[in-house]
Design an enzyme around this catalytic site. Structure first.
Site, short mmCIF file in Angstrom:
data_model
loop_
_atom_site.label_atom_id
_atom_site.label_comp_id
_atom_site.label_asym_id
_atom_site.label_seq_id
_atom_site.Cartn_x
_atom_site.Cartn_y
_atom_site.Cartn_z
N LEU A 107 56.77 54.45 -8.23
CA LEU A 107 57.16 54.33 -9.64
C LEU A 107 56.04 55.04 -10.39
O LEU A 107 54.88 54.66 -10.30
CB LEU A 107 57.26 52.86 -10.04
CG LEU A 107 58.23 52.46 -11.16
CD1 LEU A 107 59.64 52.94 -10.88
CD2 LEU A 107 58.23 50.96 -11.35
N ASP A 108 56.38 56.11 -11.13
CA ASP A 108 55.37 56.90 -11.84
C ASP A 108 54.52 56.01 -12.73
O ASP A 108 55.00 55.01 -13.27
CB ASP A 108 56.03 57.96 -12.72
CG ASP A 108 56.76 59.03 -11.93
OD1 ASP A 108 56.48 59.16 -10.72
OD2 ASP A 108 57.58 59.72 -12.53
N LYS A 109 53.28 56.42 -12.95
CA LYS A 109 52.37 55.66 -13.82
C LYS A 109 52.99 55.35 -15.19
O LYS A 109 52.92 54.20 -15.65
CB LYS A 109 51.05 56.43 -13.99
CG LYS A 109 50.02 55.72 -14.87
CD LYS A 109 48.75 56.54 -14.99
CE LYS A 109 47.75 55.84 -15.91
NZ LYS A 109 46.48 56.61 -16.06
N THR A 125 56.14 55.11 -16.03
CA THR A 125 57.43 54.45 -15.93
C THR A 125 57.22 52.96 -15.70
O THR A 125 56.36 52.56 -14.93
CB THR A 125 58.26 55.03 -14.76
OG1 THR A 125 58.36 56.44 -14.92
CG2 THR A 125 59.65 54.44 -14.70
N HIS A 150 59.45 62.57 -9.81
CA HIS A 150 59.83 62.85 -11.20
C HIS A 150 61.31 63.28 -11.32
O HIS A 150 61.66 64.03 -12.23
CB HIS A 150 58.94 63.94 -11.83
CG HIS A 150 57.50 63.58 -11.90
ND1 HIS A 150 56.53 64.50 -12.21
CD2 HIS A 150 56.85 62.42 -11.69
CE1 HIS A 150 55.34 63.91 -12.20
NE2 HIS A 150 55.52 62.64 -11.88
#
Length: 247
Positions: A60-62, A64, A169
């Protein structure tokens, strides 16, 4: 030092095999060379919170927020991890995007792996683009009476997205591909819109959240649905734009 170890995250689900938390925007999942100055990590916080080692099952992207799932043993991580690898986990995201997105659609657009100059120096630079598929649906729209770019008004949409593959992404790059970048996306979006939301709506974060995850429990075999509430920034925008009934 005490403050760092006492930090906790909202636990969405926990049993003897799994623990799911609601990751806030701005928190890294684990230590990364890309962000070496960062000292807070979801993995470390959850480990301290539950008092045992945890094993992240997905990325999970930073920037998000939303559902982040950990296994509580290497064996469970191996079993549950296969579901992620084989595309058997259903993930639902909410995003605020620029413009009036189409009512629904499927973005089938292969993506080349995004390599980091520092951490991926030894990786192959000529890898072919990988299959990447995202389904989406527009839930609501708003038109603001202000000229942020060359148009007299500015339009935005609330979109629900379901990534069918798990590329880095992916949703951010796919929404940019159809000319509806996510608000707050510094890399793939438009700075002028990002700044407006940060300054006028106190929404300086990436407006992308994993709100639901559906997975087969690795022990019981039952279908598990994990849901994460939106944070105050996202919730405020939804109220401000009158989008409550569309959720």
């Amino acid at each position: 030092m005490q403050e760092e170890t006492s930090e906790t995250l909202e636990i969405l689900y926990q049993d003897e095999s799994l623990v799911a938390v609601n990751k806030p925007s701005g928190l890294l999942v684990h230590r990364s060379m890309i962000d070496r100055s960062e000292t807070r990590f979801a993995l470390q916080i959850v480990r301290n919170q539950v008092g045992q080692h945890v094993y992240p099952l997905h990325r999970l992207d930073k920037p998000t927020s939303g559902v982040l799932l950990f296994a509580l043993s290497p064996e469970i991580a191996r079993i549950a991890g296969k579901q992620f690898e084989e595309g058997l986990v259903k993930k639902t995201y909410l995003a605020v995007v620029r413009g009036y997105a189409p009512e629904s659609g499927v973005i089938d657009h292969p993506l080349k792996e995004e390599l980091d100059k520092m951490t991926d120096r030894k990786a192959r630079q000529d890898k072919p683009a990988q299959e990447a598929v995202t389904a989406y649906e527009r839930l609501a729209t708003v038109e603001l009476p202000l000229a942020i770019e060359r148009y007299p008004t500015s339009r935005y949409s609330l979109v629900k997205a379901w990534p069918k593959t798990g590329r880095k992404h992916q949703i951010r790059r796919h929404m940019k591909h159809i000319a509806h970048p996510i608000i707050g996306d510094a890399k793939h979006g438009k700075g002028v819109h990002n700044r407006y939301f940060a300054e006028h709506f106190a929404a300086g974060r990436l407006l992308l959240a994993c709100t639901e995850m559906e997975i087969t429990h690795p022990v019981s075999g039952e279908r598990l649905v994990l849901s994460a509430p939106l944070d105050s920034v996202f919730t405020h925008l939804i109220h401000r734009f009158g989008w409550e009934e569309s959720l």
